[in-house]
Design a protein around this motif. Sequence first.
Motif, PDB file in Angstrom:
ATOM      1  N   GLY B 169       0.932  -1.120   0.155  1.00 31.87           N
ATOM      2  CA  GLY B 169      -0.069   0.002   0.041  1.00 31.87           C
ATOM      3  C   GLY B 169       1.006   1.221  -0.097  1.00 31.87           C
ATOM      4  O   GLY B 169       0.429   2.375  -0.367  1.00 31.87           O
ATOM      5  N   GLN B 170       2.084   1.172   0.664  1.00 31.27           N
ATOM      6  CA  GLN B 170       2.903   2.353   0.692  1.00 31.27           C
ATOM      7  C   GLN B 170       3.331   2.865  -0.790  1.00 31.27           C
ATOM      8  O   GLN B 170       3.223   3.934  -1.056  1.00 31.27           O
ATOM      9  CB  GLN B 170       4.226   2.193   1.434  1.00 31.27           C
ATOM     10  N   ALA B 173       0.226   4.114  -2.683  1.00 33.47           N
ATOM     11  CA  ALA B 173      -0.314   5.442  -2.284  1.00 33.47           C
ATOM     12  C   ALA B 173       0.758   6.520  -2.768  1.00 33.47           C
ATOM     13  O   ALA B 173       0.169   7.620  -3.584  1.00 33.47           O
ATOM     14  CB  ALA B 173      -0.096   5.604  -0.535  1.00 33.47           C
ATOM     15  N   ILE B 188      10.204   6.889  -0.028  1.00 31.44           N
ATOM     16  CA  ILE B 188       9.026   6.101   0.613  1.00 31.44           C
ATOM     17  C   ILE B 188       9.727   4.700   1.084  1.00 31.44           C
ATOM     18  O   ILE B 188       9.474   4.312   2.283  1.00 31.44           O
ATOM     19  CB  ILE B 188       7.771   5.897  -0.261  1.00 31.44           C
ATOM     20  N   PRO B 191      13.669   4.298   3.176  1.00 31.84           N
ATOM     21  CA  PRO B 191      13.702   4.847   4.652  1.00 31.84           C
ATOM     22  C   PRO B 191      12.798   3.724   5.491  1.00 31.84           C
ATOM     23  O   PRO B 191      13.574   3.256   6.587  1.00 31.84           O
ATOM     24  CB  PRO B 191      13.144   6.063   4.391  1.00 31.84           C
ATOM     25  N   GLN B 192      11.783   3.078   4.962  1.00 33.36           N
ATOM     26  CA  GLN B 192      11.238   1.991   5.701  1.00 33.36           C
ATOM     27  C   GLN B 192      11.997   0.990   5.801  1.00 33.36           C
ATOM     28  O   GLN B 192      11.880  -0.031   6.900  1.00 33.36           O
ATOM     29  CB  GLN B 192       9.967   1.887   5.313  1.00 33.36           C
ATOM     30  N   ARG B 195      14.943   0.614   8.361  1.00 36.79           N
ATOM     31  CA  ARG B 195      14.349   0.319   9.612  1.00 36.79           C
ATOM     32  C   ARG B 195      14.022  -1.123  10.053  1.00 36.79           C
ATOM     33  O   ARG B 195      14.487  -1.680  11.308  1.00 36.79           O
ATOM     34  CB  ARG B 195      12.948   1.077   9.995  1.00 36.79           C
ATOM     35  N   GLY B 270       6.896   4.453  18.034  1.00 38.11           N
ATOM     36  CA  GLY B 270       5.800   5.055  17.970  1.00 38.11           C
ATOM     37  C   GLY B 270       4.704   4.312  18.752  1.00 38.11           C
ATOM     38  O   GLY B 270       3.956   5.195  19.477  1.00 38.11           O
ATOM     39  N   GLU B 273       4.693   5.385  22.373  1.00 38.94           N
ATOM     40  CA  GLU B 273       4.317   6.672  22.757  1.00 38.94           C
ATOM     41  C   GLU B 273       2.572   6.646  22.646  1.00 38.94           C
ATOM     42  O   GLU B 273       2.167   7.242  23.749  1.00 38.94           O
ATOM     43  CB  GLU B 273       4.737   7.771  21.676  1.00 38.94           C
ATOM     44  N   ARG B 274       2.303   5.929  21.974  1.00 38.79           N
ATOM     45  CA  ARG B 274       0.901   5.662  21.748  1.00 38.79           C
ATOM     46  C   ARG B 274       0.150   4.999  22.974  1.00 38.79           C
ATOM     47  O   ARG B 274      -0.931   5.436  23.432  1.00 38.79           O
ATOM     48  CB  ARG B 274       0.218   4.810  20.590  1.00 38.79           C
TER      49      ARG B 274
END
Lengths: 249, 277
Positions: B169-170, B173, B188, B191-192, B195, B270, B273-274
């Motif tokens: 989907g990345q 999009a 896009i 960089p992912q 990680r 992420g 923090e959520r």
Amino acid sequence: MAPTPMIELRQVNKHYGRLHVLQNISLTIGKGEVVVVIGPSGSGKSTLCRAINRLETIDSGEIFIEGQPLPQEGKPLAEMRSRIGMVFQSFNLFAHRTILDNVMMAPMDVKGISKAEARKEAMRLLERVGVADQAKKVPAQLSGGQQQRAAIARALAMHPDVMLFDEPTSALDPEMIGEVLSVMTELAREGMTMLVVTHEMNFARSVSDRVLFMEGGCILEDSPSEEFFLQPREERARAFIQSVQESRK
Amino acid sequence: MNRPEIQDVLYEAPGPKTRRRIRLFTILALLLLAGLLAAIVRQFAVTGQFQPKYWFFFARLTTWRFLGEGLVTTLGAALVGSALAFGMGFLLMRGKIRGNPVLRWLCTALIEFTRGVPTLLFIYFFFLIVPGTGWKLSAFWKITLPCAISACGVVAEALRSGVNAVPKGQREAALSLGYRETKLFYRIIFPQAIRFVIPSLIAELVIVLKDTTFASIVSCADLMQNAKVLISNYDALLSIYLVVAVIYILINYMLNRLSDRVARLLKGGGSAERRAA
């Protein structure tokens, strides 16, 4: 002479192996029109939506955007896609960037707009869809409804002439569907040309101009919304509406 | 942050009987370990490994300076080798993912070749064959290049698995917004992807570091080679190898800790923090 339609499909066919997923689809969508596509799963409605910006290729037929044939590859295709906004079922926000970056990136990377200008526009759009206070967070920190609204802002940042929505609320918890639909309703009121694949009958009834009912790769019915919901011509469309409404009770 | 341990994920919580059994086996294992250690120390004492003649030179600064120089060479070779491996691995990955069929086939072949051939053979190649061609290389490059070549295929595959792990989907999009392939990849996808694979890339750094211990073959004065020099100087094999082993373990342990931290930072950041919000 009639005005050039925003989107025009002429006898479009597509197969997945032996499955004939789009069968001789012809369709025109005028400027400012809001068209909803409904139908059971596997009926080809998502494929139809995705064919319009060539995320799905077609086997035969023609697709025109404002009278220009949809390019097949390269820079012309990318430029055409940048004029067609798309909102996905699974949001597809760029997971490694903040919400603000998500909205700023494409205008900067694709259109070469300056950072300051992109930021200003992005904040305006995030304000408009009601997630400006989440601008500095990454997508995973937002609720589904917030993510989808941010995704709409990201698509709008390219100032598209038409917006495609591929089941935009199907992945959302029920309490978040409303916030996304209200953003879409507002967009429709402002005159955006929209093609919406959805199961939200109330949205279809109250916002759209036309309803397409698809089944088995064919458009079985193409009627003005009011007519469609008051007295669908097709027996199968009637049965489908009934089954969806019953499941929602 | 409370991360579930792997055993919590794989096994159900132990009941009272199991807990008793676990305690019993833990005690048995500890006893066994203590016995083993005692036996080693005893054997050291019996064979006279604790005699001062095997240890006195560790009190000299020159010994440590010598080992330190070797360590610097080792770290240099490992870092430069890893950087080269990353560069070559990146190119191989790009070639295998995109590119025309010929390039794709070539990159696949190179990846399989470098992954399949032991590092030692590459080192012998640079030691025995390359000088014959008139290509003059310093000892440092004779160890660094083969280590890099040996690692680049693994790096390429690690990067490729990262790229494949980025949800489809990345890409869709980005395409729908008008991105074209090159920019889409660098802005896009990559960089992912990076990680996802940083932990395995750091693990590969550990392997490169261990491969550099072959440096003595090409007379490059790394930690291992300098240790060997000390051994022949002082006629003290076990004590020196023991100290050098501890140094290697410490470095690799630190690298592994770094990898854990980076992985947690990138993956957990992420969602943590959520949860706190």
